[in-house]
Design a protein around this motif. Structure first.
Motif, PDB file in Angstrom:
ATOM      1  N   HIS A  62      29.763  33.263  46.171  1.00 17.00           N
ATOM      2  CA  HIS A  62      29.557  33.740  47.538  1.00 17.00           C
ATOM      3  C   HIS A  62      29.191  35.223  47.470  1.00 17.00           C
ATOM      4  O   HIS A  62      29.124  35.799  46.389  1.00 17.00           O
ATOM      5  N   LYS A  63      28.950  35.832  48.604  1.00 15.59           N
ATOM      6  CA  LYS A  63      28.476  37.214  48.645  1.00 15.59           C
ATOM      7  C   LYS A  63      29.560  38.229  48.997  1.00 15.59           C
ATOM      8  O   LYS A  63      29.264  39.385  49.231  1.00 15.59           O
ATOM      9  N   ARG A  64      30.817  37.822  49.024  1.00 11.02           N
ATOM     10  CA  ARG A  64      31.913  38.764  49.289  1.00 11.02           C
ATOM     11  C   ARG A  64      32.296  39.421  47.961  1.00 11.02           C
ATOM     12  O   ARG A  64      33.277  39.046  47.315  1.00 11.02           O
ATOM     13  N   LEU A  65      31.518  40.421  47.574  1.00  7.48           N
ATOM     14  CA  LEU A  65      31.646  41.021  46.252  1.00  7.48           C
ATOM     15  C   LEU A  65      32.976  41.739  46.038  1.00  7.48           C
ATOM     16  O   LEU A  65      33.531  41.691  44.949  1.00  7.48           O
ATOM     17  N   VAL A  66      33.488  42.414  47.058  1.00  7.34           N
ATOM     18  CA  VAL A  66      34.776  43.095  46.910  1.00  7.34           C
ATOM     19  C   VAL A  66      35.865  42.062  46.629  1.00  7.34           C
ATOM     20  O   VAL A  66      36.700  42.252  45.739  1.00  7.34           O
ATOM     21  N   SER A  67      35.832  40.973  47.343  1.00  9.00           N
ATOM     22  CA  SER A  67      36.809  39.905  47.134  1.00  9.00           C
ATOM     23  C   SER A  67      36.700  39.333  45.721  1.00  9.00           C
ATOM     24  O   SER A  67      37.716  39.100  45.056  1.00  9.00           O
ATOM     25  N   ILE A  68      35.480  39.097  45.252  1.00  9.90           N
ATOM     26  CA  ILE A  68      35.278  38.588  43.889  1.00  9.90           C
ATOM     27  C   ILE A  68      35.856  39.572  42.883  1.00  9.90           C
ATOM     28  O   ILE A  68      36.584  39.186  41.968  1.00  9.90           O
ATOM     29  N   CYS A  69      35.529  40.849  43.054  1.00 12.78           N
ATOM     30  CA  CYS A  69      36.008  41.865  42.111  1.00 12.78           C
ATOM     31  C   CYS A  69      37.528  41.970  42.118  1.00 12.78           C
ATOM     32  O   CYS A  69      38.148  42.071  41.059  1.00 12.78           O
ATOM     33  N   GLU A  70      38.120  41.956  43.298  1.00 19.22           N
ATOM     34  CA  GLU A  70      39.577  42.083  43.390  1.00 19.22           C
ATOM     35  C   GLU A  70      40.297  40.867  42.807  1.00 19.22           C
ATOM     36  O   GLU A  70      41.299  41.008  42.106  1.00 19.22           O
ATOM     37  N   SER A  71      39.799  39.684  43.081  1.00 17.96           N
ATOM     38  CA  SER A  71      40.492  38.473  42.624  1.00 17.96           C
ATOM     39  C   SER A  71      40.321  38.215  41.131  1.00 17.96           C
ATOM     40  O   SER A  71      41.119  37.497  40.533  1.00 17.96           O
ATOM     41  N   THR A  72      39.311  38.793  40.508  1.00 22.63           N
ATOM     42  CA  THR A  72      39.077  38.545  39.086  1.00 22.63           C
ATOM     43  C   THR A  72      39.534  39.678  38.184  1.00 22.63           C
ATOM     44  O   THR A  72      39.590  39.513  36.973  1.00 22.63           O
ATOM     45  N   GLY A  73      39.836  40.834  38.748  1.00 24.56           N
ATOM     46  CA  GLY A  73      40.247  41.978  37.943  1.00 24.56           C
ATOM     47  C   GLY A  73      39.130  42.957  37.662  1.00 24.56           C
ATOM     48  O   GLY A  73      39.363  44.009  37.053  1.00 24.56           O
ATOM     49  N   VAL A  74      37.912  42.658  38.073  1.00 22.88           N
ATOM     50  CA  VAL A  74      36.795  43.581  37.873  1.00 22.88           C
ATOM     51  C   VAL A  74      37.051  44.883  38.642  1.00 22.88           C
ATOM     52  O   VAL A  74      36.746  45.965  38.167  1.00 22.88           O
ATOM     53  N   TRP A  75      37.653  44.768  39.819  1.00 23.88           N
ATOM     54  CA  TRP A  75      37.913  45.934  40.665  1.00 23.88           C
ATOM     55  C   TRP A  75      38.750  46.976  39.926  1.00 23.88           C
ATOM     56  O   TRP A  75      38.543  48.182  40.086  1.00 23.88           O
ATOM     57  N   ASP A  76      39.690  46.520  39.118  1.00 24.32           N
ATOM     58  CA  ASP A  76      40.586  47.421  38.401  1.00 24.32           C
ATOM     59  C   ASP A  76      39.868  48.270  37.359  1.00 24.32           C
ATOM     60  O   ASP A  76      40.361  49.340  36.999  1.00 24.32           O
ATOM     61  N   VAL A  77      38.728  47.817  36.857  1.00 21.38           N
ATOM     62  CA  VAL A  77      38.026  48.555  35.803  1.00 21.38           C
ATOM     63  C   VAL A  77      36.812  49.320  36.311  1.00 21.38           C
ATOM     64  O   VAL A  77      36.198  50.059  35.550  1.00 21.38           O
ATOM     65  N   LEU A  78      36.469  49.178  37.585  1.00 22.70           N
ATOM     66  CA  LEU A  78      35.318  49.903  38.129  1.00 22.70           C
ATOM     67  C   LEU A  78      35.694  51.339  38.496  1.00 22.70           C
ATOM     68  O   LEU A  78      36.729  51.565  39.117  1.00 22.70           O
ATOM     69  N   PRO A  79      34.842  52.302  38.151  1.00 24.07           N
ATOM     70  CA  PRO A  79      35.058  53.676  38.599  1.00 24.07           C
ATOM     71  C   PRO A  79      34.834  53.780  40.117  1.00 24.07           C
ATOM     72  O   PRO A  79      34.162  52.923  40.709  1.00 24.07           O
TER      73      PRO A  79
END
Length: 145
Positions: A62-79
Motif C-alpha cells: 500500500h502507499k502508507r509509507l510511514v506506516s510501512i516504515c514504522e511497522s517493519t523497523g525501517v523508521w528506526d534506522v532512517l535519519p
C-alpha cells in the motif's frame, strides 16, 4: 546490492535520474514530477522489505509509507531528513487522492523545492541500498512478515 532488491533499486534510481528542468522563478504543475519522485521513494523502501523476505508481503503493499516504515523497523534506522521526505511523500499521496476525487489537479510547488525533493530522494535510495540492504545486521532487524 541485494539479490531480490536489485531491480527495485534500479527502477527507483531511473525515476529520479533526471530532475525537472524549469526556471527557478516559475511555479508550475508538478504532478507528474512528484509522482515519479513518490514512486522512487516507495520502491526504495519496499526494496528493503523484498530483500529481507524475498517478496513483498500483501500487508505492506500500500502507499502508507510511514506506516510501512514504522511497522517493519525501517523508521528506526532512517535519519531525520529522510523521515521528513517519507512523511512528505505520504502526505502528497493523500493530497493527490483527494484532488483526484475533486478532479482538481492544480498542485504546484516551486522548482527549487522540487529539486530539493529529488536530491533527498536520491540520498534515500543510496541510504536504503548501502545502510539498510547492504548491512546484514540492519536488514535482519527488519520485521517484514
Amino acid at each position: 546490492m541485494g539479490f531480490y532488491s536489485d531491480a527495485w533499486l534500479r527502477e527507483a534510481r531511473s525515476r529520479v535520474a533526471l530532475s525537472p528542468e524549469q526556471p527557478a522563478a516559475v511555479t508550475y504543475l508538478v504532478g507528474a514530477d512528484f509522482d515519479k519522485l513518490a514512486d522512487a521513494v516507495e520502491k526504495a523502501i519496499k526494496a528493503a522489505l523484498i530483500e529481507n523476505c524475498g517478496s513483498l508481503p500483501a500487508k505492506h503493499d500500500h502507499k502508507r509509507l510511514v506506516s510501512i516504515c514504522e511497522s517493519t523497523g525501517v523508521w528506526d534506522v532512517l535519519p531525520p531528513a529522510l523521515k521528513s521526505l517519507v512523511k512528505e511523500i505520504e502526505s502528497y499521496h493523500a493530497r493527490a487522492e483527494h484532488e483526484r476525487q475533486r478532479s482538481d489537479a492544480t498542485n504546484t510547488t516551486t522548482p527549487d523545492k522540487l529539486q530539493r525533493y529529488f536530491t533527498i530522494a536520491r540520498r534515500l535510495i543510496d541510504y536504503m541500498e548501502y545502510h539498510v540492504i547492504g548491512n546484514d545486521s540492519v536488514l535482519r532487524r527488519l520485521r517484514v512478515v
